[in-house]
Design an enzyme around this catalytic site. Structure first.
Site, PDB file in Angstrom:
ATOM      1  CE  LYS A  57      39.926   1.844  39.684  1.00  0.00           C
ATOM      2  NZ  LYS A  57      40.558   0.428  39.860  1.00  0.00           N
ATOM      3  CB  THR A  61      45.279  -3.423  35.858  1.00  0.00           C
ATOM      4  OG1 THR A  61      44.923  -2.611  37.025  1.00  0.00           O
ATOM      5  CG2 THR A  61      45.311  -4.974  36.015  1.00  0.00           C
ATOM      6  CB  THR A 117      54.801   3.773  42.447  1.00  0.00           C
ATOM      7  OG1 THR A 117      54.502   4.599  43.622  1.00  0.00           O
ATOM      8  CG2 THR A 117      55.073   4.651  41.294  1.00  0.00           C
ATOM      9  CG  HIS A 118      48.642   4.257  42.435  1.00  0.00           C
ATOM     10  ND1 HIS A 118      48.391   4.032  40.928  1.00  0.00           N
ATOM     11  CD2 HIS A 118      47.794   3.332  42.832  1.00  0.00           C
ATOM     12  CE1 HIS A 118      47.819   3.124  40.982  1.00  0.00           C
ATOM     13  NE2 HIS A 118      47.271   2.489  41.808  1.00  0.00           N
ATOM     14  NE  ARG A 140      39.617   6.263  32.440  1.00  0.00           N
ATOM     15  CZ  ARG A 140      39.057   5.358  32.669  1.00  0.00           C
ATOM     16  NH1 ARG A 140      39.270   4.614  33.936  1.00  0.00           N
ATOM     17  NH2 ARG A 140      37.948   4.719  32.017  1.00  0.00           N
ATOM     18  CB  SER A 148      37.471   4.985  37.064  1.00  0.00           C
ATOM     19  OG  SER A 148      37.916   3.892  37.204  1.00  0.00           O
ATOM     20  CE1 TYR A 203      41.596   3.123  30.690  1.00  0.00           C
ATOM     21  CE2 TYR A 203      40.177   4.379  29.018  1.00  0.00           C
ATOM     22  CZ  TYR A 203      40.329   3.252  29.988  1.00  0.00           C
ATOM     23  OH  TYR A 203      39.497   2.265  30.086  1.00  0.00           O
ATOM     24  CG  PHE A 239      37.295  -3.651  29.238  1.00  0.00           C
ATOM     25  CD1 PHE A 239      37.872  -3.200  30.373  1.00  0.00           C
ATOM     26  CD2 PHE A 239      35.987  -3.943  29.068  1.00  0.00           C
ATOM     27  CE1 PHE A 239      36.983  -3.048  31.639  1.00  0.00           C
ATOM     28  CE2 PHE A 239      35.000  -4.079  30.280  1.00  0.00           C
ATOM     29  CZ  PHE A 239      35.717  -3.708  31.488  1.00  0.00           C
ATOM     30  CG  PHE A 265      40.013  -4.279  39.313  1.00  0.00           C
ATOM     31  CD1 PHE A 265      40.173  -3.351  40.574  1.00  0.00           C
ATOM     32  CD2 PHE A 265      40.341  -4.219  38.073  1.00  0.00           C
ATOM     33  CE1 PHE A 265      41.489  -2.554  40.285  1.00  0.00           C
ATOM     34  CE2 PHE A 265      41.627  -3.804  37.964  1.00  0.00           C
ATOM     35  CZ  PHE A 265      42.276  -2.743  38.960  1.00  0.00           C
ATOM     36  CG  MET A 266      38.914  -6.115  34.709  1.00  0.00           C
ATOM     37  SD  MET A 266      39.731  -4.908  33.816  1.00  0.00           S
ATOM     38  CE  MET A 266      41.352  -5.679  34.653  1.00  0.00           C
ATOM     39  CE  LYS A 268      29.012   1.442  32.590  1.00  0.00           C
ATOM     40  NZ  LYS A 268      28.151   2.861  32.166  1.00  0.00           N
TER      41      LYS A 268
HETATM   42  P1  A3P Z   1      36.617   2.027  34.544  1.00  0.00           P
HETATM   43  O1  A3P Z   1      36.128   1.989  36.217  1.00  0.00           O
HETATM   44  O2  A3P Z   1      36.287   3.345  34.193  1.00  0.00           O
HETATM   45  O3  A3P Z   1      35.848   0.804  34.005  1.00  0.00           O
HETATM   46  P2  A3P Z   1      43.682   0.851  37.338  1.00  0.00           P
HETATM   47  O4  A3P Z   1      43.892  -0.384  36.749  1.00  0.00           O
HETATM   48  O5  A3P Z   1      44.593   1.867  37.248  1.00  0.00           O
HETATM   49  O6  A3P Z   1      42.976   0.668  38.757  1.00  0.00           O
HETATM   50  O7  A3P Z   1      42.469   1.502  36.341  1.00  0.00           O
HETATM   51  C1  A3P Z   1      41.094   0.627  36.287  1.00  0.00           C
HETATM   52  C2  A3P Z   1      40.370   1.285  35.137  1.00  0.00           C
HETATM   53  O8  A3P Z   1      40.820   0.829  33.868  1.00  0.00           O
HETATM   54  C3  A3P Z   1      38.913   0.791  35.246  1.00  0.00           C
HETATM   55  O9  A3P Z   1      38.160   1.790  34.468  1.00  0.00           O
HETATM   56  C4  A3P Z   1      39.324  -0.473  34.565  1.00  0.00           C
HETATM   57  O10 A3P Z   1      37.836  -0.719  33.581  1.00  0.00           O
HETATM   58  C5  A3P Z   1      40.005  -0.074  33.214  1.00  0.00           C
HETATM   59  N1  A3P Z   1      40.587  -1.107  32.410  1.00  0.00           N
HETATM   60  C6  A3P Z   1      41.414  -2.069  32.870  1.00  0.00           C
HETATM   61  N2  A3P Z   1      41.858  -2.860  31.994  1.00  0.00           N
HETATM   62  C7  A3P Z   1      41.324  -2.358  30.874  1.00  0.00           C
HETATM   63  C8  A3P Z   1      41.653  -2.549  29.379  1.00  0.00           C
HETATM   64  N3  A3P Z   1      42.094  -3.805  29.136  1.00  0.00           N
HETATM   65  N4  A3P Z   1      41.039  -1.739  28.556  1.00  0.00           N
HETATM   66  C9  A3P Z   1      40.546  -0.490  28.911  1.00  0.00           C
HETATM   67  N5  A3P Z   1      40.391  -0.269  30.157  1.00  0.00           N
HETATM   68  C10 A3P Z   1      40.756  -1.044  31.115  1.00  0.00           C
END
Ligand code: A3P
Length: 305
Positions: A57, A61, A117-118, A140, A148, A203, A239, A265-266, A268
């Site tokens: 998180k 992505t 990987t995480h 982050r 998140s 981030y 975003f 998933f997306m 905020k």
């Molecule tokens: P939030 O839950 O705070 O909105 P991961 O890809 O590591 O799982 O992370 C997901 C987090 O990154 C989510 O945060 C998601 O909304 C945010 N995220 C994904 N794409 C993004 C983008 N293009 N710009 C900003 N945040 C993004």
């Protein structure tokens, strides 16, 4: 070999539902991952592999889409051949059969590969170090990361239910969540960057000045982006664009895995959403913990822009 997407769609929903926490050296991982651990540990990295590594998180992505766009010269069509999780194998991901594992997917992929990987630094398969692979790490701030992760626990049926926010925060602080302690993860990778080719990004910086951070990634990958290409990548990976991009927003995942009616998933995609979740006491507690656990490391985070 069945592809990841068809494999997941063919699963019995009950077979992926969270059942119990299992760990490797105290780090909670999927049950199937723990069962396959020897294979994952012995994964054979290739020297031209690029690895995107994050604590869950923290913008994985987002970075994946940025990297894919850079590798494809800023052409969104070329990045649309499959959902992001299929374009870049997630090496420790294991579903029940017949879904191919992350390792199997990676092995079937021609070079140069970009992998995800995480894993915390000490659990990374050793061949990545031996092959001196390039690694991009995104971190982050703990507060937004925890928020998140809380919402992710609500919608991802493969991981435990988070309980109430205050309960989840305790679990997060104790590191009793999937992939372990945030503190150890960000610090471990921060220290590793002095010994390996690791680009360590934040981030918050990506949010503040995406063009600058994207250009840093490009330079790390040995290329320089022209102004028009850079602008296209900024637009495509913001975003709002990724939220509506079906190849990035994970809407292609079966809803018995990610239930996006509970939380998208997306979600905020901002810096500072923690202010809507943390009490003053919780915020001070996390500030103190960060100061204590990151002490002596030169690693600092911004919690607002
Ligand atoms: P939030 O839950 O705070 O909105 P991961 O890809 O590591 O799982 O992370 C997901 C987090 O990154 C989510 O945060 C998601 O909304 C945010 N995220 C994904 N794409 C993004 C983008 N293009 N710009 C900003 N945040 C993004």
């Amino acid at each position: 070999m069945m592809d990841l997407q068809s494999g997941m769609e063919s699963l019995d929903p009950d077979s992926v539902k969270f059942s119990k926490l299992t760990d490797i050296e105290g780090i909670y991982l999927f049950k199937d991952t723990v069962e396959q651990w020897e294979v994952i540990h012995n994964f054979k990295a290739r020297p031209d592999d690029l690895l995107i590594c994050t604590y869950p998180k923290s913008g994985t992505t987002w970075m994946q889409e940025i990297v894919d766009m850079i590798q494809n010269g800023g052409d969104p069509e070329k990045c649309a051949w499959a959902p992001i999780y299929q374009r870049m194998p997630f090496i420790e991901l294991c579903f029940p059969k017949p879904v191919p594992t992350g390792v199997e997917e990676a092995e079937a992929m021609p070079s140069p590969r970009t992998l995800k990987t995480h894993l915390p630094v000490h659990l990374l398969p050793p061949s990545f170090w031996e092959q001196n692979c390039k690694i991009i790490y995104v971190a982050r701030n703990a507060k937004d990361n925890a928020v998140s992760y809380f919402h992710f626990h609500r919608m991802d049926n493969m991981i435990p239910d988070p309980g109430r926010w205050d309960e989840f925060l305790e679990t997060f602080i104790a590191g009793k969540v999937m992939w372990g302690s945030w503190f150890d993860h960000v610090r471990g990778w921060w220290e590793a960057k002095d010994r390996h080719p690791i680009l360590y990004l934040f981030y918050e910086d990506m949010k503040e000045d995406p063009a600058k951070e994207i250009q840093k990634v490009a330079h790390f990958l040995g290329t320089d982006l022209s102004e028009p290409v850079l602008n296209r990548i900024v637009q495509h990976t913001k975003f709002e664009s990724m939220k509506t991009n079906p190849m990035a927003n994970h809407r292609t995942l079966p809803s018995f895995i990610f239930d996006q009616t509970v939380s998208p998933f997306m979600r905020k995609g901002i810096v500072g959403d923690w202010k809507d979740h943390f009490t003053v006491a919780q915020s001070e507690r996390l500030d103190n913990l960060c100061a204590q656990k990151l002490k002596g490391s030169s690693l600092t985070f911004r919690t607002q822009l």
